[in-house]
Design a protein around this motif. Sequence first.
Motif, PDB file in Angstrom:
ATOM      1  N   GLU A 192      -8.095  -6.057  14.136  1.00 39.70           N
ATOM      2  CA  GLU A 192      -6.752  -6.494  13.733  1.00 39.70           C
ATOM      3  C   GLU A 192      -6.036  -5.349  13.030  1.00 39.70           C
ATOM      4  OE1 GLU A 192      -3.369  -7.981  12.230  1.00 39.70           O
ATOM      5  OE2 GLU A 192      -4.906  -7.469  10.757  1.00 39.70           O
ATOM      6  N   LYS A 193      -4.833  -5.026  13.510  1.00 43.26           N
ATOM      7  CA  LYS A 193      -4.141  -3.800  13.113  1.00 43.26           C
ATOM      8  C   LYS A 193      -3.826  -3.729  11.625  1.00 43.26           C
ATOM      9  CE  LYS A 193      -0.023  -1.026  14.110  1.00 43.26           C
ATOM     10  NZ  LYS A 193       1.170  -0.882  14.989  1.00 43.26           N
ATOM     11  N   SER A 194      -3.172  -4.745  11.082  1.00 47.15           N
ATOM     12  CA  SER A 194      -2.734  -4.661   9.685  1.00 47.15           C
ATOM     13  C   SER A 194      -3.921  -4.622   8.731  1.00 47.15           C
ATOM     14  CB  SER A 194      -1.819  -5.847   9.344  1.00 47.15           C
ATOM     15  OG  SER A 194      -2.491  -7.076   9.522  1.00 47.15           O
ATOM     16  N   ALA A 195      -4.978  -5.370   9.039  1.00 48.79           N
ATOM     17  CA  ALA A 195      -6.162  -5.365   8.185  1.00 48.79           C
ATOM     18  C   ALA A 195      -6.858  -4.006   8.230  1.00 48.79           C
ATOM     19  CB  ALA A 195      -7.126  -6.471   8.618  1.00 48.79           C
ATOM     20  N   PHE A 196      -6.900  -3.401   9.426  1.00 48.77           N
ATOM     21  CA  PHE A 196      -7.521  -2.078   9.548  1.00 48.77           C
ATOM     22  C   PHE A 196      -6.737  -1.047   8.743  1.00 48.77           C
ATOM     23  CE2 PHE A 196      -7.754   2.093  11.572  1.00 48.77           C
ATOM     24  CZ  PHE A 196      -9.110   2.315  11.548  1.00 48.77           C
ATOM     25  N   ARG A 197      -5.423  -1.040   8.882  1.00 48.70           N
ATOM     26  CA  ARG A 197      -4.605  -0.064   8.158  1.00 48.70           C
ATOM     27  C   ARG A 197      -4.804  -0.214   6.652  1.00 48.70           C
ATOM     28  NH1 ARG A 197      -0.255   2.282  11.031  1.00 48.70           N
ATOM     29  NH2 ARG A 197       0.912   2.427   9.087  1.00 48.70           N
ATOM     30  N   LYS A 198      -4.856  -1.458   6.176  1.00 47.78           N
ATOM     31  CA  LYS A 198      -5.046  -1.683   4.738  1.00 47.78           C
ATOM     32  C   LYS A 198      -6.409  -1.162   4.301  1.00 47.78           C
ATOM     33  CE  LYS A 198      -4.630  -5.247   1.174  1.00 47.78           C
ATOM     34  NZ  LYS A 198      -5.738  -4.752   0.358  1.00 47.78           N
ATOM     35  N   ARG A 199      -7.438  -1.434   5.102  1.00 42.60           N
ATOM     36  CA  ARG A 199      -8.797  -0.978   4.771  1.00 42.60           C
ATOM     37  C   ARG A 199      -8.833   0.555   4.645  1.00 42.60           C
ATOM     38  NH1 ARG A 199     -14.323  -1.954   6.011  1.00 42.60           N
ATOM     39  NH2 ARG A 199     -13.886  -4.146   5.640  1.00 42.60           N
ATOM     40  N   ILE A 200      -8.252   1.244   5.605  1.00 44.19           N
ATOM     41  CA  ILE A 200      -8.294   2.709   5.622  1.00 44.19           C
ATOM     42  C   ILE A 200      -7.475   3.297   4.483  1.00 44.19           C
ATOM     43  CG2 ILE A 200      -7.637   4.766   6.930  1.00 44.19           C
ATOM     44  CD1 ILE A 200     -10.152   3.424   7.961  1.00 44.19           C
ATOM     45  N   LEU A 201      -6.265   2.798   4.277  1.00 45.46           N
ATOM     46  CA  LEU A 201      -5.390   3.356   3.244  1.00 45.46           C
ATOM     47  C   LEU A 201      -5.908   3.030   1.842  1.00 45.46           C
ATOM     48  CD1 LEU A 201      -1.901   2.693   4.879  1.00 45.46           C
ATOM     49  CD2 LEU A 201      -3.167   4.850   4.756  1.00 45.46           C
ATOM     50  N   ASP A 202      -6.400   1.815   1.635  1.00 44.72           N
ATOM     51  CA  ASP A 202      -6.948   1.458   0.326  1.00 44.72           C
ATOM     52  C   ASP A 202      -8.185   2.291  -0.017  1.00 44.72           C
ATOM     53  OD1 ASP A 202      -4.965  -0.404   0.034  1.00 44.72           O
ATOM     54  OD2 ASP A 202      -6.250  -2.160   0.319  1.00 44.72           O
ATOM     55  N   ALA A 203      -8.961   2.666   1.004  1.00 47.64           N
ATOM     56  CA  ALA A 203     -10.179   3.447   0.769  1.00 47.64           C
ATOM     57  C   ALA A 203      -9.864   4.897   0.416  1.00 47.64           C
ATOM     58  CB  ALA A 203     -11.070   3.399   2.003  1.00 47.64           C
ATOM     59  N   GLY A 204      -8.666   5.360   0.745  1.00 45.37           N
ATOM     60  CA  GLY A 204      -8.296   6.737   0.427  1.00 45.37           C
ATOM     61  C   GLY A 204      -9.041   7.782   1.234  1.00 45.37           C
ATOM     62  N   VAL A 205      -9.490   7.420   2.457  1.00 46.08           N
ATOM     63  CA  VAL A 205     -10.243   8.374   3.276  1.00 46.08           C
ATOM     64  C   VAL A 205      -9.326   9.262   4.111  1.00 46.08           C
ATOM     65  CG1 VAL A 205     -12.321   6.964   3.360  1.00 46.08           C
ATOM     66  CG2 VAL A 205     -10.552   6.643   5.091  1.00 46.08           C
ATOM     67  N   VAL A 206      -8.027   8.922   4.144  1.00 47.48           N
ATOM     68  CA  VAL A 206      -7.054   9.765   4.835  1.00 47.48           C
ATOM     69  C   VAL A 206      -5.899  10.041   3.890  1.00 47.48           C
ATOM     70  CG1 VAL A 206      -7.668   8.878   7.124  1.00 47.48           C
ATOM     71  CG2 VAL A 206      -5.799   7.813   5.841  1.00 47.48           C
ATOM     72  N   GLU A 207      -5.142  11.083   4.192  1.00 47.31           N
ATOM     73  CA  GLU A 207      -3.961  11.424   3.414  1.00 47.31           C
ATOM     74  C   GLU A 207      -2.834  11.792   4.362  1.00 47.31           C
ATOM     75  OE1 GLU A 207      -5.069  14.681   0.970  1.00 47.31           O
ATOM     76  OE2 GLU A 207      -5.386  16.071   2.638  1.00 47.31           O
ATOM     77  N   SER A 208      -1.617  11.596   3.921  1.00 47.10           N
ATOM     78  CA  SER A 208      -0.458  11.919   4.733  1.00 47.10           C
ATOM     79  C   SER A 208      -0.429  13.406   5.059  1.00 47.10           C
ATOM     80  CB  SER A 208       0.822  11.525   3.996  1.00 47.10           C
ATOM     81  OG  SER A 208       1.959  12.012   4.679  1.00 47.10           O
ATOM     82  N   ALA A 209      -0.071  13.727   6.297  1.00 48.88           N
ATOM     83  CA  ALA A 209       0.027  15.125   6.723  1.00 48.88           C
ATOM     84  C   ALA A 209       1.406  15.669   6.373  1.00 48.88           C
ATOM     85  CB  ALA A 209      -0.237  15.249   8.219  1.00 48.88           C
ATOM     86  N   ALA A 210       1.686  15.695   5.069  1.00 52.55           N
ATOM     87  CA  ALA A 210       2.937  16.272   4.546  1.00 52.55           C
ATOM     88  C   ALA A 210       4.166  15.681   5.212  1.00 52.55           C
ATOM     89  CB  ALA A 210       2.918  17.787   4.716  1.00 52.55           C
ATOM     90  N   GLY A 211       4.119  14.372   5.464  1.00 51.77           N
ATOM     91  CA  GLY A 211       5.278  13.697   6.028  1.00 51.77           C
ATOM     92  C   GLY A 211       5.505  13.935   7.507  1.00 51.77           C
ATOM     93  N   ARG A 212       4.587  14.638   8.163  1.00 55.52           N
ATOM     94  CA  ARG A 212       4.755  14.926   9.587  1.00 55.52           C
ATOM     95  C   ARG A 212       4.579  13.657  10.419  1.00 55.52           C
ATOM     96  NH1 ARG A 212       3.969  19.561  11.996  1.00 55.52           N
ATOM     97  NH2 ARG A 212       2.239  18.817  13.298  1.00 55.52           N
ATOM     98  N   LYS A 213       5.308  13.617  11.552  1.00 58.85           N
ATOM     99  CA  LYS A 213       5.244  12.450  12.427  1.00 58.85           C
ATOM    100  C   LYS A 213       5.034  12.883  13.862  1.00 58.85           C
ATOM    101  CE  LYS A 213       8.027   9.370   9.540  1.00 58.85           C
ATOM    102  NZ  LYS A 213       9.160   8.419   9.505  1.00 58.85           N
TER     103      LYS A 213
END
Length: 244
Positions: A192-213
């Motif tokens: 499930e997409k929203s639950a996965f995104r929350k899991r990953i972002l809350d865990a802090g295992v990734v960081e934004s690539a300086a606002g790149r898209k």
Amino acid sequence: MMDEAAFLEQYDITAYRAPIATVDMAIFTVLEEQLQVLLYRRGEHPHKDRWALPGGIIDVGVDVDLEAAARRKLHGKTGVASPYLEQVATVGNGGRDPRGWSLSVLYFALLPAEGVTLSHGWGAAQAQWRPVTEDGVDMPLAFDHTELLTAAVQRLRGKVAYTALPAHLLGEEFTLSELQRVYEILLGRKIEKSAFRKRILDAGVVESAAGRKRTGANRPAQLYRRRQSASSHLFPRNLATGDL
């Protein structure tokens, strides 16, 4: 009485028959929406013309330790210097290699398909990626490499459920949708997409690539990078059970 220095001076390391000592590598990537493993067809005896995991004999004059031997073999086969590398098992007996009693230390490596240049060196007549189905590939392998590959696949699939290791199968920058898809390929089910995104972002295992898209046919998507601490992070709940 002989002291230790004198003992070592006269010690003959060749007095005992030594086993053949090797490292073997299960090198994984994701290609064409599938988990794939690197195999090579042996160009020399024993098991000439049979497919096998990459690897080779430890060189005591070059390799300072087991991981150095594994990284040397890996770099020679793929051109990649520093992917994720993990020791899986050590096996040894008198029947696994017709040349004599042998032991092997098995590693698995995770790397993105991009930037990999396959080498046919070290007696390999041909090298190629092969899809992993269930816990192995659709052909018998040389030596005991079918069993070694099964052990590596099971270790990888087991760790996917509670770690951020799949991020090592992507390039330096990726979207969360791309990361989710790699998890789904390894787990063999949708997440499930929203639950996965929350899991990953809350865990802090990734960081934004300086606002790149990433731009394309769809709406621009935020790019992320794997944090250095991602490899050691353990999720509190298991993704394999669907408990996000």
